[in-house]
Design an enzyme around this catalytic site. Sequence first.
Site, mmCIF file in Angstrom:
data_model
loop_
_atom_site.group_PDB
_atom_site.id
_atom_site.type_symbol
_atom_site.label_atom_id
_atom_site.label_comp_id
_atom_site.label_asym_id
_atom_site.label_seq_id
_atom_site.Cartn_x
_atom_site.Cartn_y
_atom_site.Cartn_z
ATOM 1 N N CYS A 148 43.783 -49.973 48.020
ATOM 2 C CA CYS A 148 42.388 -49.882 47.575
ATOM 3 C C CYS A 148 41.876 -51.240 47.106
ATOM 4 O O CYS A 148 42.185 -51.686 45.994
ATOM 5 C CB CYS A 148 42.293 -48.851 46.451
ATOM 6 S SG CYS A 148 40.641 -48.718 45.762
ATOM 7 N N CYS A 151 39.706 -51.222 43.985
ATOM 8 C CA CYS A 151 40.445 -50.973 42.730
ATOM 9 C C CYS A 151 41.214 -52.227 42.302
ATOM 10 O O CYS A 151 41.285 -52.547 41.116
ATOM 11 C CB CYS A 151 41.469 -49.852 42.897
ATOM 12 S SG CYS A 151 40.887 -48.416 43.773
ATOM 13 N N ASP A 152 41.836 -52.924 43.267
ATOM 14 C CA ASP A 152 42.813 -53.951 42.913
ATOM 15 C C ASP A 152 42.454 -55.372 43.332
ATOM 16 O O ASP A 152 43.150 -56.315 42.967
ATOM 17 C CB ASP A 152 44.181 -53.597 43.547
ATOM 18 C CG ASP A 152 44.695 -52.250 43.059
ATOM 19 O OD1 ASP A 152 44.466 -51.933 41.878
ATOM 20 O OD2 ASP A 152 45.307 -51.518 43.850
#
Length: 322
Positions: A148, A151-152
């Site tokens: 992701c 997200c990261d």
Amino acid sequence: RVRQHHQPARTYHVTDVRNVIIIGSGPAGYTAAIYAARAQLSPLLFEGAVTAGGALMNTTEVENFPGFPHGIDGFQLMQNVREQATRFGARFAQAMVTSVDFESHPRRLVCGDQVILARSVIIATGSGYREIGLPNEKRLSGRGVSWCATCDGFFFRDQTIAVVGGGDSAVEEATFLTKFASKVVLIHRRDSLRASKIMAERAFANPKIEMLWNTEVTDVLGAEKVEALELRNTVTGEVSKRDFTGLFVAIGHIPRSELVTSQVTLNEEGYVSVEGRSTRTNLKGVFACGEMLDWEAPTGGYLLTASLASGWRAGQSILTNL
Ligand code: NAP
């Protein structure tokens, strides 16, 4: 009204029979909820215990959804759909359905210490990220390996990272990651992308993205975190090693059908089989919609609009089932 239902190991509360239970909170589940609610069937939708809204919650901007000429944030879009369902009377439970029994009538669903009875069930549990399948990919998950970018991505500022895959997801992730990384190498096992032309051209024009064709990742190297990848040229068979601090895997999805595996008919890839292009499973009153349907799987062509359309179909189908 709640009455006690005794099991040998624990006590369950058995609820009254509901018209419609929807399991899953992505675009398909929420859309099914809108239609079932507008038909005044008071659907109850199980959203999951941790996150609701499905994969779109991790998406950046949705550019191609009709009606939003300037794009819309994936999170906002899902919030809107949920709010719309609420307006017509749908209710939501932030909880996981842990098992189902579709052989009984009415159907039975277990959630915590409750057994929920339902005349109709719509399964919309979507899909999860596909993994390459390397032991070290799992071991270093969260330590440089991610599925992701939104997200990261932030953790890879000024670093050289790899994205594996050749579809829209891989290209979208690679493009997004150039906001943070100094260089993004898009590793694909063939010599051309499956991604849509507009997205591919955007990636080709991005000076931070390097394409590595005909290459597969055969190992992820690093003791505590990702340090390098072992690569194999799919044409020559040559094996090489290249330093990366991150690996984003974007090679498609697999259906999340574990909950219903022994209950409804699945195809060999685990997608729920339905009659033609309907949302009817092999069991009367049990419907499936969204990314877990087998008619969308062979082309990999499921899209947000397809999920919404099958959610609509499932919501409508309930009317003829009661
Ligand atoms: P996809 O289109 O199925 O592409 C998966 C890619 O991963 C393919 O290029 C495939 O290679 C590769 N792959 C599969 N298994 C692999 C493995 N074990 N090792 C290495 N590579 C592997 O999946 P997706 O990109 O997630 O897209 C899914 C659907 O969502 C598509 O319909 C897409 O258009 C849509 N989508 C749209 C957007 C957008 O419009 N903004 C964004 C994301 C996704 P091959 O090409 O060799 O098969």
